[in-house]
Design an enzyme around this catalytic site. Structure first.
Site, short mmCIF file in Angstrom:
data_model
loop_
_atom_site.label_atom_id
_atom_site.label_comp_id
_atom_site.label_asym_id
_atom_site.label_seq_id
_atom_site.Cartn_x
_atom_site.Cartn_y
_atom_site.Cartn_z
N LYS A 106 0.83 -1.21 0.00
CA LYS A 106 0.00 0.00 0.00
C LYS A 106 0.86 1.26 0.00
O LYS A 106 0.57 2.22 -0.70
CB LYS A 106 -0.95 0.02 1.21
N ARG A 140 -9.53 0.43 9.26
CA ARG A 140 -9.10 -0.94 9.54
C ARG A 140 -10.15 -1.71 10.35
O ARG A 140 -9.92 -2.88 10.65
CB ARG A 140 -7.81 -0.89 10.36
N ARG A 181 11.88 -0.91 11.53
CA ARG A 181 10.64 -1.04 12.29
C ARG A 181 10.66 -2.31 13.12
O ARG A 181 10.74 -3.40 12.58
CB ARG A 181 9.43 -1.07 11.33
N ARG A 203 -0.08 -9.51 13.45
CA ARG A 203 -0.66 -8.41 12.66
C ARG A 203 -1.52 -8.95 11.53
O ARG A 203 -2.59 -8.42 11.25
CB ARG A 203 0.44 -7.50 12.12
N ARG A 212 11.46 -6.44 4.72
CA ARG A 212 11.38 -4.99 4.95
C ARG A 212 11.99 -4.63 6.30
O ARG A 212 12.65 -3.61 6.44
CB ARG A 212 9.90 -4.56 4.89
P1 ADP Z 1 1.33 -2.41 8.23
O1 ADP Z 1 2.63 -2.24 7.52
O2 ADP Z 1 1.32 -3.56 9.18
O3 ADP Z 1 0.14 -2.35 7.34
P2 ADP Z 1 0.99 0.25 9.31
O4 ADP Z 1 2.30 0.88 9.07
O5 ADP Z 1 -0.17 0.65 8.48
O6 ADP Z 1 1.19 -1.31 9.29
O7 ADP Z 1 0.58 0.39 10.86
C1 ADP Z 1 1.43 -0.07 11.89
C2 ADP Z 1 0.62 -0.29 13.17
O8 ADP Z 1 -0.10 0.91 13.51
C3 ADP Z 1 -0.45 -1.38 13.08
O9 ADP Z 1 0.06 -2.66 13.34
C4 ADP Z 1 -1.44 -0.90 14.16
O10 ADP Z 1 -1.00 -1.24 15.45
C5 ADP Z 1 -1.39 0.61 14.04
N1 ADP Z 1 -2.42 1.14 13.11
C6 ADP Z 1 -2.22 1.74 11.91
N2 ADP Z 1 -3.37 2.11 11.35
C7 ADP Z 1 -4.36 1.73 12.20
C8 ADP Z 1 -5.77 1.80 12.20
N3 ADP Z 1 -6.43 2.36 11.18
N4 ADP Z 1 -6.46 1.30 13.26
C9 ADP Z 1 -5.82 0.76 14.29
N5 ADP Z 1 -4.49 0.64 14.37
C10 ADP Z 1 -3.75 1.11 13.35
#
Ligand code: ADP
Length: 191
Positions: free
Chosen positions: A14, A89, A134, A146, A128
C-alpha cells in the site's frame, strides 16, 4: 475529487503504490501507520498510548485513529483528494469515515484492495524489517499477529464497501509498475 481507500493486509504494498498515486494524481496520502509512528517518535501522549498496542501487533483503539484522521483532513481542506492507506481498519472506523465525509460534503470514490497471500506477506515484511528498522517488522510472531488481526478485524471492512458498490480488487503480486497500471485503470474512471 478523488478519494481512495487503498486496502490490503500489512505488507501488501500500500505504501509503495500510494507514492506512485500521489505523484500521478496529486492527491494527499494519509497513512495512519506513518502518523502513529510520528506520534511515537515525538513521544506525544497519543504516541505513548498507541505504542503499547503497536508493539503487541494489535490495532490501536478506534477513537484515537478517528480523531487523528479528522484532524489531518481538516488541515488539508484544499487537497484535490485523499488516499487512505491503513485506514479504515475496522467497521467502526469505516462508518466514522463516512460520517466525517458526510459532514464535510465529501465522498469516498472507491476502495481498491491489493490481494497477497499470507506466506508472501510474512516473507515481505521480514525482508522490509531488515532495512526499515521497524521493530514490528522484525519479529515473526508479531508479523503473524498483525496478519491475524487483519484477518479478524480488517478484512470484513471490504464487505462494507462492497455493499456500497465501491469495492475493487487487484493482485498485489508481480511487478510494481504492472500493479500500478492496474490501479490507474480503475482510478481513471473516477477523475
Ligand atoms: P502495516 O505495515 O502492518 O500495514 P501500518 O504501518 O499501516 O502497518 O501500521 C502499523 C501499526 O499501527 C499497526 O500494526 C497498528 O498497530 C497501528 N495502526 C495503523 N493504522 C491503524 C488503524 N487504522 N487502526 C488501528 N491501528 C492502526
Amino acid at each position: 475529487m478523488l478519494n481512495l481507500v487503498l486496502f490490503g493486509p500489512p505488507g501488501a504494498g500500500k505504501g509503495t503504490q500510494s507514492q506512485f498515486i500521489v505523484e500521478k494524481y496529486g492527491i494527499l496520502q494519509i497513512s495512519t501507520g506513518d502518523l502513529l509512528r510520528a506520534e511515537v517518535a515525538q513521544q506525544t501522549k497519543l504516541g505513548l498510548e498507541a505504542k503499547v498496542f503497536m508493539n503487541a501487533g494489535n490495532l490501536v483503539p478506534d477513537e484515537v485513529l478517528i480523531g487523528m484522521v479528522a484532524n489531518k483532513i481538516d488541515a488539508h481542506k484544499d487537497s484535490k483528494g485523499f488516499i487512505f492507506d491503513g485506514f479504515p481498519r475496522t467497521e467502526v472506523q469505516a462508518k466514522a469515515l463516512d460520517e466525517m465525509f458526510k459532514e464535510r460534503n465529501l465522498q469516498i470514490s472507491v476502495m481498491i484492495a491489493l490481494e497477497v497471500d499470507n506466506e508472501e506477506l510474512t516473507k515481505r515484511i521480514l525482508e522490509r524489517g531488515k532495512v526499515s528498522g521497524r521493530a514490528d517488522d522484525q519479529n515473526e510472531d508479531l508479523v503473524r499477529q498483525r496478519v491475524q488481526e487483519y484477518e479478524t478485524k480488517t478484512r470484513p471492512v471490504a464487505n462494507y464497501y462492497q455493499a456500497q458498490n465501491k469495492f475493487q480488487s487487484i493482485s498485489g503480486i508481480g511487478e510494481m509498475q504492472e500493479i500500478f497500471a492496474n490501479i490507474c485503470s480503475i482510478l481513471d474512471k473516477y477523475i
